[in-house]
Design a protein around this motif. Structure first.
Motif, PDB file in Angstrom:
ATOM      1  N   VAL A  87      31.010  32.340  44.142  1.00 56.26           N
ATOM      2  CA  VAL A  87      31.187  31.191  44.656  1.00 56.26           C
ATOM      3  C   VAL A  87      30.128  30.469  44.473  1.00 56.26           C
ATOM      4  N   PRO A  88      30.244  29.035  44.027  1.00 52.76           N
ATOM      5  CA  PRO A  88      28.935  28.486  43.419  1.00 52.76           C
ATOM      6  C   PRO A  88      28.205  27.597  44.654  1.00 52.76           C
ATOM      7  N   LEU A  89      27.890  28.526  45.757  1.00 53.74           N
ATOM      8  CA  LEU A  89      27.333  27.763  46.714  1.00 53.74           C
ATOM      9  C   LEU A  89      26.069  28.812  47.281  1.00 53.74           C
ATOM     10  N   GLU A  90      25.144  28.007  47.816  1.00 51.26           N
ATOM     11  CA  GLU A  90      23.901  28.818  48.578  1.00 51.26           C
ATOM     12  C   GLU A  90      24.020  28.647  49.888  1.00 51.26           C
ATOM     13  N   VAL A  91      24.331  29.578  50.569  1.00 50.83           N
ATOM     14  CA  VAL A  91      24.475  29.645  52.206  1.00 50.83           C
ATOM     15  C   VAL A  91      23.212  30.113  52.858  1.00 50.83           C
ATOM     16  N   VAL A  92      22.711  29.004  53.616  1.00 49.36           N
ATOM     17  CA  VAL A  92      21.407  29.000  54.014  1.00 49.36           C
ATOM     18  C   VAL A  92      21.779  29.064  55.658  1.00 49.36           C
ATOM     19  N   CYS A  93      20.896  30.138  56.428  1.00 52.78           N
ATOM     20  CA  CYS A  93      21.082  30.379  57.865  1.00 52.78           C
ATOM     21  C   CYS A  93      19.707  30.099  58.290  1.00 52.78           C
ATOM     22  N   LEU A 152      31.231  32.129  56.846  1.00 51.14           N
ATOM     23  CA  LEU A 152      30.275  31.549  58.133  1.00 51.14           C
ATOM     24  C   LEU A 152      30.329  32.617  58.963  1.00 51.14           C
ATOM     25  N   ALA A 153      31.607  33.419  59.173  1.00 49.39           N
ATOM     26  CA  ALA A 153      31.524  34.658  60.053  1.00 49.39           C
ATOM     27  C   ALA A 153      30.457  35.671  59.507  1.00 49.39           C
ATOM     28  N   MET A 154      30.538  36.025  58.338  1.00 49.67           N
ATOM     29  CA  MET A 154      29.726  36.774  57.743  1.00 49.67           C
ATOM     30  C   MET A 154      28.280  36.654  57.586  1.00 49.67           C
ATOM     31  N   THR A 155      27.928  35.366  57.474  1.00 48.59           N
ATOM     32  CA  THR A 155      26.524  34.921  57.349  1.00 48.59           C
ATOM     33  C   THR A 155      25.890  35.109  59.070  1.00 48.59           C
ATOM     34  N   LEU A 156      26.783  34.765  59.920  1.00 52.24           N
ATOM     35  CA  LEU A 156      26.422  34.970  61.259  1.00 52.24           C
ATOM     36  C   LEU A 156      26.036  36.419  61.566  1.00 52.24           C
ATOM     37  N   ARG A 157      26.930  37.382  61.098  1.00 56.27           N
ATOM     38  CA  ARG A 157      26.714  38.779  61.411  1.00 56.27           C
ATOM     39  C   ARG A 157      25.581  39.324  60.676  1.00 56.27           C
ATOM     40  N   VAL A 158      25.322  38.763  59.388  1.00 53.78           N
ATOM     41  CA  VAL A 158      23.983  38.958  58.564  1.00 53.78           C
ATOM     42  C   VAL A 158      22.680  38.951  59.400  1.00 53.78           C
ATOM     43  N   LYS A 177      18.539  32.815  52.629  1.00 51.55           N
ATOM     44  CA  LYS A 177      19.926  32.415  51.767  1.00 51.55           C
ATOM     45  C   LYS A 177      20.620  33.418  51.303  1.00 51.55           C
ATOM     46  N   ILE A 178      22.041  33.281  51.072  1.00 49.62           N
ATOM     47  CA  ILE A 178      22.850  34.292  50.701  1.00 49.62           C
ATOM     48  C   ILE A 178      23.701  33.885  49.926  1.00 49.62           C
ATOM     49  N   GLU A 179      24.489  34.488  48.841  1.00 50.55           N
ATOM     50  CA  GLU A 179      25.488  34.135  48.000  1.00 50.55           C
ATOM     51  C   GLU A 179      26.814  35.000  47.991  1.00 50.55           C
ATOM     52  N   PHE A 180      27.779  34.589  47.796  1.00 49.98           N
ATOM     53  CA  PHE A 180      28.968  35.369  47.993  1.00 49.98           C
ATOM     54  C   PHE A 180      29.787  35.353  46.724  1.00 49.98           C
ATOM     55  N   GLY A 181      30.709  36.394  46.526  1.00 48.96           N
ATOM     56  CA  GLY A 181      31.503  36.505  45.265  1.00 48.96           C
ATOM     57  C   GLY A 181      33.021  37.007  45.733  1.00 48.96           C
TER      58      GLY A 181
END
Ligand code: UDP
Length: 251
Positions: A87-93, A152-158, A177-181
């Motif tokens: 997925v072409p996104l960097e998810v930052v928490c 979003l849900a997985m990022t909060l769990r991480v 920062k995490i990424e998803f596929g």
């Protein structure tokens, strides 16, 4: 050894064709880059440490049901992973103000945030990975609404899990920062965690002293980069698996 097919080469990792369909080999390089690759260096041993730390983190996340691409570590620099469509996104928490958030909103670095904040950036080096909203993500079809909810849900769990894991060894998880596929099953696809989780992709501060134990040591020329990554591995109790060359901290 037979020559393997290179699928993709990024700044810190290379992906090779895997031994079976649906698998890839992820190779961790010693190359370090920052500021959209304007700053570059080779940090001897970084790839070995990040391969091991990422293995440890992904394995523990798998054990609590956060599905990810990690299958097994193959050797010092390589791991077997599931092939995904990134997925072409960097998810930052973020838990504590630092880096671009501190700059954007004029917050002092180190200020505790009122709650964890998740941001999306569009993965595009030419554009310098711009911050985007869910509107951009769905309008440009980078991800579906359901996928955004799942990420979003997985990022909060991480975040909860890693905050506890690092907190227990005296390290504050400032941000990451995490990424998803996507993995496909018939007509359906779901998003799983991909890429890596290591001091290259997290801000990790010693809780007692606020000393930085992450890539900011490289970005900001603070020195002792490998020593700091090694300290993270030591605190996690995984240094005993590391070769002697890393132990003293090389680079
Ligand atoms: N990060 C990353 N890759 C990037 C950008 C950021 O791994 O291309 C990580 C970074 O290490 C930090 C978090 O994401 O843990 C938030 O980074 P920030 O937006 O503050 O950007 P930076 O200050 O690193 O440019």
């Amino acid at each position: 050894m037979t020559r393997r097919k290179k699928i993709y080469e990024g700044k810190a990792k290379i992906l090779y064709e895997g031994p079976e369909p649906g698998t890839l080999i992820q190779y961790f390089k010693d190359d370090a880059t920052a500021f959209n690759a304007q700053k570059k260096a080779v940090l001897e041993g970084k790839g070995v440490i990040n391969n091991r730390i990422s293995e440890y983190v992904m394995t523990r996340l798998n054990a609590i049901g956060v599905q990810n691409h990690f299958i097994k570590r193959l050797n010092l620099r390589e791991q077997l992973i599931k092939e995904v469509e990134i997925v072409p996104l960097e998810v930052v928490c973020r838990n504590v103000a630092a880096g671009s958030l501190a700059t954007r909103f004029g917050l002092p670095e180190g200020q505790q945030l009122p709650r964890s904040i998740i941001e999306f950036y569009y993965k595009n080096d030419k554009l310098g990975d711009p911050l985007v909203t869910e509107e951009h993500i769905t309008a440009f079809n980078w991800a579906q609404t359901q996928e955004i909810d799942d990420m979003l849900a997985m990022t909060l769990r991480v975040n909860d899990f890693l905050s506890g894991m690092f907190g227990a060894v005296g390290i504050t998880l400032v941000d990451f920062k995490i990424e998803f596929g996507r993995v496909f099953e018939g007509d359906f696809s779901r998003v799983i965690l991909a890429d890596e989780i290591s001091p290259d992709s997290c801000r990790l501060w010693d809780t007692a002293t606020n000393e930085k134990l992450d890539k900011d040591r490289f970005r900001r020329d603070l020195g002792n980069v490998i020593e700091s990554y090694t300290e993270v591995a030591k605190r996690l109790g995984i240094m005993k698996d590391m070769p002697r060359v890393i132990e003293g901290g090389v680079g």
